[in-house]
Write a protein that holds these residues in place. Structure first.
Motif, mmCIF file in Angstrom:
data_model
loop_
_atom_site.group_PDB
_atom_site.id
_atom_site.type_symbol
_atom_site.label_atom_id
_atom_site.label_comp_id
_atom_site.label_asym_id
_atom_site.label_seq_id
_atom_site.Cartn_x
_atom_site.Cartn_y
_atom_site.Cartn_z
ATOM 1 N N ARG A 119 11.394 21.488 -1.424
ATOM 2 C CA ARG A 119 12.690 22.183 -1.414
ATOM 3 C C ARG A 119 13.751 21.379 -0.668
ATOM 4 O O ARG A 119 14.902 21.287 -1.125
ATOM 5 N N ARG A 152 14.916 18.564 -2.832
ATOM 6 C CA ARG A 152 15.862 19.008 -3.865
ATOM 7 C C ARG A 152 17.252 19.244 -3.273
ATOM 8 O O ARG A 152 18.260 18.941 -3.917
ATOM 9 N N GLU A 153 17.307 19.786 -2.065
ATOM 10 C CA GLU A 153 18.599 20.112 -1.470
ATOM 11 C C GLU A 153 19.357 18.865 -1.006
ATOM 12 O O GLU A 153 20.586 18.803 -1.112
#
Length: 249
Positions: free
Chosen positions: A171, A174-175
């Motif tokens: 995550r 992705r950020e």
């Protein structure tokens, strides 16, 4: 490590100024100089005969690279890169002048930030609350304590912590990826769910780190993030841009 010849710190654009008052590796610090070939230059010094990875020399190498980056883009060398002589360095610059020039253009205005994601070791209570397998094994260990029960519980907890860290690592990747110019995977590190470096524009570095710290704070029950940077752009320099170390590296 023993060394003779020329110690190579970096490849830069021709005409890049050397930092005033800055010395190189060795004791006393070696005098720096630039050797130029076409549009490129290499920052070098005489290699000390007793070159080793001393803290003093590691810091001198790193500090020089960071100061050079204030003058323009840099293709950094890893500590311990030694060429037999300046002629060898000049030949290497000439052999791929266009490639090195393109790499310098790609790195202009950027630095590297490294991120490692590790399991949040203090998250046992959350793991027990969220993971039915861990909760069952904990209850079994309480009812029938013993080595085997403790071993199974410990393995299940470790696996759950690793899964949580891996999920959080995906995550955060992705950020943060859209906020970087490029991303490079690092070598596997024991205990790390993720080891990755980001090529970040220098003007955006503070905002990038702030975003990473916000993610770490919001997900501290799942992952521990370790950030290092700004750094020279080691992870974004092609291997062929680096001189071959002589006598070890």
């Amino acid at each position: 490590m023993t060394a003779d010849g020329v110690y190579v710190y970096a490849i830069t654009r021709a005409g890049t100024a050397l930092p005033e008052g800055q010395g190189g590796v060795g004791g006393p610090p070696a005098r720096l100089r630039s050797v130029r070939q076409g549009r490129l230059a290499a920052v070098v010094s005489d290699a000390p005969p007793d070159l080793r990875a001393r803290r003093r020399d590691l810091l001198a190498h790193q500090d020089l690279l960071m100061r050079l980056m204030d003058e323009g883009p840099v293709l950094p060398m890893r500590f311990g890169m030694v060429a037999p002589g300046e002629d060898t360095v000049l030949r290497q610059l000439a052999a791929d002048e266009s490639g090195h020039t393109a790499a310098l253009k790609r790195l202009a205005g950027c630095h590297e930030i490294n991120l490692k994601a590790l399991a949040a070791e203090d998250a046992l209570a959350e793991v027990v609350a969220e993971d039915g397998t861990v909760r069952r094994l904990r209850d079994d260990a309480r009812r029938r304590p013993g080595y085997e029960a403790s071993l199974r519980l410990g393995e299940a907890v470790a696996a759950a912590l690793a899964r949580r860290a891996s999920d959080a690592g995906r995550r955060v990747l992705r950020e943060l990826t859209p906020k970087a110019r490029a991303v490079a995977a690092g070598p596997e590190v024991q205990g790390c769910a993720l080891n990755v470096s980001f090529l970040v524009e220098r003007d955006a570095g503070d905002a990038f780190l702030a975003e990473a710290h916000r993610f770490a704070s919001a997900n501290r029950g799942h992952v521990e993030l370790r950030l290092a940077g700004p750094l020279p752009c080691y992870s974004f320099v092609a291997a062929e841009a680096r001189p071959v170390p002589v006598g070890g590296g």
